[in-house]
Write a protein that holds these residues in place. Structure first.
Motif, mmCIF file in Angstrom:
data_model
loop_
_atom_site.group_PDB
_atom_site.id
_atom_site.type_symbol
_atom_site.label_atom_id
_atom_site.label_comp_id
_atom_site.label_asym_id
_atom_site.label_seq_id
_atom_site.Cartn_x
_atom_site.Cartn_y
_atom_site.Cartn_z
ATOM 1 N N SER A 185 0.834 -1.182 -0.030
ATOM 2 C CA SER A 185 0.058 -0.082 -0.213
ATOM 3 C C SER A 185 0.874 1.213 0.000
ATOM 4 N N VAL A 196 -3.739 10.321 0.988
ATOM 5 C CA VAL A 196 -4.142 9.486 0.084
ATOM 6 C C VAL A 196 -3.725 8.034 0.893
ATOM 7 N N HIS A 215 -3.585 4.091 -1.028
ATOM 8 C CA HIS A 215 -4.012 3.330 -2.123
ATOM 9 C C HIS A 215 -3.384 1.886 -2.220
ATOM 10 N N ASN A 216 -4.412 0.903 -2.637
ATOM 11 C CA ASN A 216 -3.897 -0.630 -3.016
ATOM 12 C C ASN A 216 -4.594 -0.962 -3.742
ATOM 13 N N ASN A 217 -4.304 -1.377 -5.084
ATOM 14 C CA ASN A 217 -5.075 -2.149 -6.161
ATOM 15 C C ASN A 217 -5.141 -3.528 -5.955
ATOM 16 N N GLU A 255 -9.652 -3.950 -3.611
ATOM 17 C CA GLU A 255 -8.986 -2.896 -4.256
ATOM 18 C C GLU A 255 -9.507 -1.466 -3.399
ATOM 19 N N THR A 259 -8.795 3.028 -2.830
ATOM 20 C CA THR A 259 -8.313 4.258 -3.128
ATOM 21 C C THR A 259 -8.936 5.279 -2.252
ATOM 22 N N SER A 280 -13.775 7.484 -0.601
ATOM 23 C CA SER A 280 -13.076 6.048 -0.895
ATOM 24 C C SER A 280 -13.623 5.261 -1.834
ATOM 25 N N GLY A 322 -13.209 1.775 -4.607
ATOM 26 C CA GLY A 322 -12.850 0.470 -4.759
ATOM 27 C C GLY A 322 -13.797 -0.534 -4.917
#
Length: 424
Positions: free
Chosen positions: A223, A246, A248-250, A298, A300, A322, A324
């Protein structure tokens, strides 16, 4: 005797012995856990170091609430019957250690929490503000502005987590409950800060895991988190701070950004299913009163936090978006959160305060579609000493859009919370 209790008794005996050699509790770049730490966000960074040898600061927190809250829903899903009484007293144990000039360690253990009946470590980190422990004067000019944190720690996403209650640590929260979407997680990682003349920039990287394991490699990516902002005392009466963050992790096996607090929420048993009436195994929800958008695989998340303090009047805001999804979903869902706090502090050294917060969440729920949750909190408190806070809160929370398969259909709860918090 229970093994955990034996270990705890031994640990306390050792730490009490250490305390005898550590009467001066001052540590560089440390945020006071009492009233003097109110409205301190990132730990301060000094150039006037007082380090004169290894020092162990033993601290902790203890908090107790009386809850007088009523709840109701449509009745399609039975909820437990609740009344007026005291909640479980919670407790923390903190170790803060000055290891060298500009080098300190923090470790927090939950001794008693709503979710766990045994002591367990919340997390800890190493904070580096100088590199003299490697070589005197190493990158001295750069380190006047740079701070490095490494550990399995509370990650610095947003500013709201600095004002939230962390199990028994409740003296920096003017309210009893945290936000409805309570962004908080502890992951292994590192954060690098740059601060100069009021400007702040931070970038961090974590392994995105709450429970650490070497199993199932490849299911989770790292992340990324970052923060930029400005924080300055513009005059004797006016302070202004504005930050944007921010996370983020996809690709993550399970995101814990809104479920990472294993200690539990403050409003006990509100709108909790009556599992006995449903002929199911008992399963108390320790996060009652909160909402998880379940952006599991997922995510963000963006958060903006304005803070303005003019004399005794202060405003703190949260604007969060948020987005995802879970792996099986084909498109992103979005959850937004708005919160505004208005606090007035008065009296000698601003020991008294009155305030209110309005908090609203609108989300595309994976099961129920568009849902809304709103909460009003009205609060008042007094610092009896720097380390003792008593507060009274009225709370009113309402749920809208949840279907008949949810305990939240036409759900609401309201009432009073009285809390006494000690941190030292």
């Amino acid at each position: 005797m229970n093994r955990s209790i034996k270990q705890l008794m031994l640990f306390v005996a050792v730490t009490v012995g250490i305390t005898a050699y550590a009467q001066d509790r001052s540590i560089d770049n440390f945020t006071d856990v009492g009233e003097r730490g109110v409205n301190v966000f990132e730990a301060p960074k000094t150039q006037d170091y007082i380090f004169d040898g290894l020092k162990v600061r033993i601290g902790g927190s203890s908090t107790l609430q009386f809850q007088g809250v009523n709840h109701e829903n449509s009745g399609a899903i039975p909820i437990v019957e609740i009344g007026d009484n005291f909640n479980l007293a919670t407790a923390n144990l903190d170790l803060d250690v000055a290891l060298a000039k500009g080098l300190r360690m923090h470790l927090r253990t939950y001794l008693s929490s709503r979710h766990h009946n045994e002591p367990y470590v919340k997390g800890g980190y190493l904070q580096v503000d100088q590199l003299d422990f490697i070589q005197e004067g190493l990158f001295e000019d750069m380190m006047k502005y740079v701070t490095i944190k490494v550990g399995h720690m509370e990650n610095n996403y947003g500013d709201a987590h600095f004002r939230r209650t962390d199990n028994a640590m409740a003296t920096h929260n003017p309210f009893v409950g945290n936000l409805i979407m309570d962004a908080f997680t502890t992951e292994v990682g590192a954060e690098v800060y740059y601060r100069n003349n009021g400007w702040l920039a931070m970038v961090g990287l974590t392994n995105a895991k709450l429970n650490q394991s070497v199993e199932d490699p490849g299911k989770t990516k790292a992340s990324v988190l970052a923060k930029v902002g400005f924080d300055k005392q513009l005059s004797d009466d006016l302070r202004v701070r504005l930050t944007g963050s921010v996370y983020h992790n996809n690709k993550v096996a399970s995101s814990y950004l809104y479920t990472g607090d294993r200690a539990g929420a403050r409003y006990y048993s509100v709108l909790d299913k009556d599992e006995e009436a449903l002929s199911q195994a008992a399963r108390a929800d320790f996060r009652t009163g909160r909402y998880n958008p379940n952006l599991k695989n997922e995510i963000t998340a963006l958060m903006f936090n304005p803070f303005v303090k003019f004399k005794g009047l202060e405003f703190f805001g949260t604007v969060e978006r948020s987005s995802g999804k879970m792996t099986a979903e084909t498109k992103d869902r979005v959850a937004t959160q708005l919160a505004g706090e208005l606090i007035y502090r008065f009296g000698a050294n601003e020991k008294f305060y009155l305030g209110s917060r309005y908090n609203k969440v609108s989300a595309e729920d994976a099961t129920h579609g568009d849902v809304d949750i709103d909460r009003l909190q009205v609060t008042g408190g007094v610092f009896l000493t720097n380390n003792i806070l008593a507060k009274l809160e009225y709370v009113n929370q309402n749920y809208d859009g949840f279907g008949a398969t949810s305990e939240y259909q036409d759900g609401k709860f309201n009432g009073i919370m009285l809390e006494a918090a000690i941190s030292f």
